[in-house]
Motif scaffolding. Structure first.
Motif, PDB file in Angstrom:
ATOM      1  N   GLN A 184       0.838  -1.209   0.000  1.00  0.00           N
ATOM      2  CA  GLN A 184       0.000   0.000   0.000  1.00  0.00           C
ATOM      3  C   GLN A 184       0.873   1.260   0.000  1.00  0.00           C
ATOM      4  O   GLN A 184       0.469   2.311  -0.492  1.00  0.00           O
ATOM      5  CB  GLN A 184      -0.967   0.021   1.192  1.00  0.00           C
ATOM      6  CG  GLN A 184      -1.862  -1.215   1.288  1.00  0.00           C
ATOM      7  CD  GLN A 184      -2.514  -1.579  -0.032  1.00  0.00           C
ATOM      8  OE1 GLN A 184      -3.157  -0.744  -0.678  1.00  0.00           O
ATOM      9  NE2 GLN A 184      -2.348  -2.826  -0.459  1.00  0.00           N
ATOM     10  N   ALA A 186       3.613   1.507  -1.719  1.00  0.00           N
ATOM     11  CA  ALA A 186       3.976   1.701  -3.123  1.00  0.00           C
ATOM     12  C   ALA A 186       2.783   2.275  -3.895  1.00  0.00           C
ATOM     13  O   ALA A 186       2.908   3.249  -4.644  1.00  0.00           O
ATOM     14  CB  ALA A 186       4.416   0.368  -3.730  1.00  0.00           C
ATOM     15  N   LYS A 187       1.625   1.672  -3.660  1.00  0.00           N
ATOM     16  CA  LYS A 187       0.419   2.072  -4.410  1.00  0.00           C
ATOM     17  C   LYS A 187       0.081   3.548  -4.191  1.00  0.00           C
ATOM     18  O   LYS A 187      -0.143   4.294  -5.145  1.00  0.00           O
ATOM     19  CB  LYS A 187      -0.743   1.165  -3.955  1.00  0.00           C
ATOM     20  CG  LYS A 187      -2.025   1.361  -4.704  1.00  0.00           C
ATOM     21  CD  LYS A 187      -2.935   0.148  -4.522  1.00  0.00           C
ATOM     22  CE  LYS A 187      -3.862   0.322  -3.347  1.00  0.00           C
ATOM     23  NZ  LYS A 187      -4.751  -0.868  -3.187  1.00  0.00           N
ATOM     24  N   SER A 189       2.050   5.901  -3.094  1.00  0.00           N
ATOM     25  CA  SER A 189       3.097   6.806  -3.574  1.00  0.00           C
ATOM     26  C   SER A 189       3.038   6.956  -5.094  1.00  0.00           C
ATOM     27  O   SER A 189       3.384   8.017  -5.635  1.00  0.00           O
ATOM     28  CB  SER A 189       4.478   6.296  -3.157  1.00  0.00           C
ATOM     29  OG  SER A 189       4.532   6.166  -1.756  1.00  0.00           O
ATOM     30  N   CYS A 190       2.616   5.895  -5.776  1.00  0.00           N
ATOM     31  CA  CYS A 190       2.507   5.947  -7.241  1.00  0.00           C
ATOM     32  C   CYS A 190       1.437   6.954  -7.683  1.00  0.00           C
ATOM     33  O   CYS A 190       1.633   7.678  -8.657  1.00  0.00           O
ATOM     34  CB  CYS A 190       2.181   4.570  -7.808  1.00  0.00           C
ATOM     35  SG  CYS A 190       3.552   3.405  -7.779  1.00  0.00           S
TER      36      CYS A 190
END
Ligand SMILES: [Zn+2]
Lengths: 288, 323
Positions: A184, A186-187, A189-190
């Motif tokens: 989460q 990574a998600k 921040s993307c």
């Protein structure tokens, strides 16, 4: 040592004594609350009338997501979104309790389905996408639901070219979801990467407490990073650091005030000024 | 780097194998000394060892894999550089006053392909470990990595990251200089890269400190490596209030390659030599190299936009919830 020094020192010791998992002590009764900071007994009504800020010492008590939304949005302007997203138990995780039973208990305690509430509102007339975390739900830990709801509301902001604000309050990862919880970070921040590229304003407000995975993802990549007065903010927990480096940390370590000195946040805001500050920031960044 | 002469340190759960092997040696010696033929006994025992070994290593419990992942002789970043790259030129520093030795990076050549190779570095001796801080990066390490990501992006070099870390360093300077922000910025900036990015968890993949190098087009893991949001010990002490429950927490956290494959967190599990990478660093490196080269080919010919979209969709889909 002057008297002021003594008071400051005592205050810092009291801040240090606060523990990560302290919760409001209900045993004193429904009418009185003990201030963690100055130890004064406060009539609950006075505290509530003062935005849950101690009238004696200005200590900012944690507040829930709903209360936070009421404080910063124009009356009746908040429109909640993505409530249908609810937690499940992908790992069949059981520690001393099962994850579903922890979810139930957290729901009973907080009245929420998970640790974040998202939607749109107006702030002095300016439409804004907001996400507000709530520490009462499993310590504001970030699992799949928190990650998904934050991602969706930021996607909504992207699509509709809205400024966005995230209020963080989190002990860190949702261990019961292990690597799914980690992802989460990574998600979320993307999607912030996409907001950057679209040049849309993304503000984060770090509130008491903000640690771990939230600090190491969407929390600290705001275009503007604000901390609420007195909030403790960090990556690793105080005890972990003390055990690692084998020395005592300064009493005010990881407080908003300390991080400001370290250049890690833009500024500190008192709760009573929060709405006005946010409104001005949005205005200054979006007026043409 | 040359491990051949060093004796492999035996893990607790492997001891039964070595007991049988000692017995075989003893019989051989007795046989030679006394001229009595023990061949059939020896053969039987050797058969037994083989079967036992196969069973043991095929059915390793997560907690046993964890021991292998943390083995002090496990190949480290520089071992892989040695076995995999024809060329490696290390690039130092974050350009803001610091060169974190817990993260090493440089331009490299792998089967004739120029790449940017970056990884966390663990030492094999106390001296080495003090130098690289036991593979636990400071914010400056992540910022060095970011500088190298951007460099690679500018010169169209695919980026390979090798990850083996207990996590980002929990220290005073780390907090003061923004450990959280450094990791978060890497997550965000990795999403924007226009070159192929491939991450491999080669040992320990612990929490944000590992993820800070792993928002990649393809994420792989070695057979006995693990990837988790928190160390099993940390999890046990928080949830069970008892760090001796680490074995139970290891099972609960579902940290093995096969589990992660199932949840879509990794794309490929790379086979290790029997018993683990430390038994044969060279063989391990060859397996890794093969997977890396194949992965690089997968992304050949993809446009920057396609690479970004593939990476974005991959992480966008992560998580399990009801709706
Ligand atoms: Zn007070």
């Amino acid at each position: 040592m002057t008297l002021t020094d003594w008071f400051n020192k005592r205050k810092m010791q009291q801040i240090a004594a606060r523990d990560n998992d302290v919760h409001i002590d209900d045993s004193i009764g429904k009418l009185w609350t003990l201030c963690y900071n100055c130890s004064s007994q406060l009539p609950k009504k006075d505290l509530e009338n003062n935005l849950m800020v101690c009238p004696n010492c200005d200590y900012h008590f944690r507040i829930g997501a709903r209360q936070r939304i009421d404080l910063i949005s124009d009356k009746d302007s908040f429109c909640e979104m993505y409530q249908e997203i609810k937690p499940c138990d992908p790992l069949n995780f059981v520690d001393t309790q099962s994850y579903p039973s922890r979810q139930e208990a957290a729901h009973a305690k907080s009245g929420l389905d998970d640790a974040v509430v998202v939607g749109t509102c107006t702030i002095e007339g300016q439409k804004t996408a907001i996400a507000v975390m709530d520490f009462e739900y499993m310590g504001g830990s970030m699992g799949s639901v928190v990650g998904e709801k934050i991602t969706r509301i930021l996607e909504y902001a992207l699509l509709n070219k809205l400024p966005s604000i995230v209020f963080t309050a989190s002990g860190g990862a949702r261990m019961q979801e292990s690597a799914l919880s980690l992802m989460q970070m990574a998600k979320t921040s993307c999607i912030v990467a996409k907001l950057n590229e679209a040049k849309l304003l993304y503000i984060t407000v770090l509130t008491e407490p903000t640690f771990g995975g939230v600090t190491a993802s969407f929390g600290t990549i705001g275009d503007i990073i604000i901390a609420e007065k007195g909030a403790r903010i960090g990556f690793a927990g105080r005890r972990v650091i003390e055990q690692t480096i084998r020395q005592k940390l300064p009493a005010d370590f990881q407080t908003a005030e300390y991080l400001l000195k370290c250049g890690q946040i833009d500024f500190i805001v008192e709760r009573k000024d929060m709405k006005e500050k946010l409104s001005k920031l949005i205005y200054l960044h979006t007026k043409k | 780097m040359k491990e051949e002469n060093k004796k492999v340190q035996i893990l607790e759960f492997e001891k039964p194998i070595y007991k049988i092997q000692d017995k075989i040696e003893e019989l051989k010696k007795t046989s030679a000394d006394t001229n009595i033929n023990y061949d059939s006994e020896i053969k039987k025992l050797e058969e037994q060892t083989k079967i036992y070994k196969k069973e043991l290593y095929q059915k390793l419990e997560p907690y046993q894999k964890l021991q292998i992942a943390r083995h002090p002789q496990r190949p480290n970043f520089m071992d892989y550089v040695h076995f995999i790259c024809e060329d490696f030129i290390e690039l130092h520093g974050d350009r803001h006053g610091f060169d974190d030795k817990a993260i090493i990076g440089g331009v490299a050549s792998i089967e004739g392909r120029a790449v940017m190779l970056i990884g966390t570095m663990k030492g094999k001796s106390t001296k080495e470990n003090l130098e690289c801080n036991f593979g636990m990066p400071q914010p400056q390490g992540y910022r060095k990595a970011l500088r190298l990501f951007e460099h690679a992006n500018r010169f169209n070099l695919p980026i390979i990251t090798l990850i083996d870390t207990m996590g980002a360093y929990p220290g005073m300077m780390a907090e003061e200089t923004g450990q959280g922000e450094a990791i978060a910025t890497n997550l965000k900036e990795m999403a924007k890269l226009e070159v192929p990015t491939i991450a491999v968890v080669t040992g320990e993949g612990c929490s944000g400190g590992a993820l800070g190098l792993a928002v990649s087009n393809k994420v792989m893991i070695l057979e006995h490596a693990y990837y988790t949001v928190i160390s099993p010990e940390g999890c046990a002490s928080i949830l069970w209030k008892d760090s001796s429950m680490a074995r139970v927490a290891t099972d609960a956290l579902k940290i093995t390659g096969d589990d992660l494959l199932q949840y879509g967190i990794v794309d490929e599990v790379i086979k290790e030599p029997t018993g683990g990478a430390h038994y044969n660093a060279q063989e391990m490196a060859q397996n890794l190299k093969k997977s890396l080269v194949e992965s690089l080919k997968e992304f050949e010919g993809m446009s920057p936009e396609e690479l970004r979209n593939q990476r974005y969709s991959k992480f966008r889909a992560m998580g399990v919830f009801a709706q």
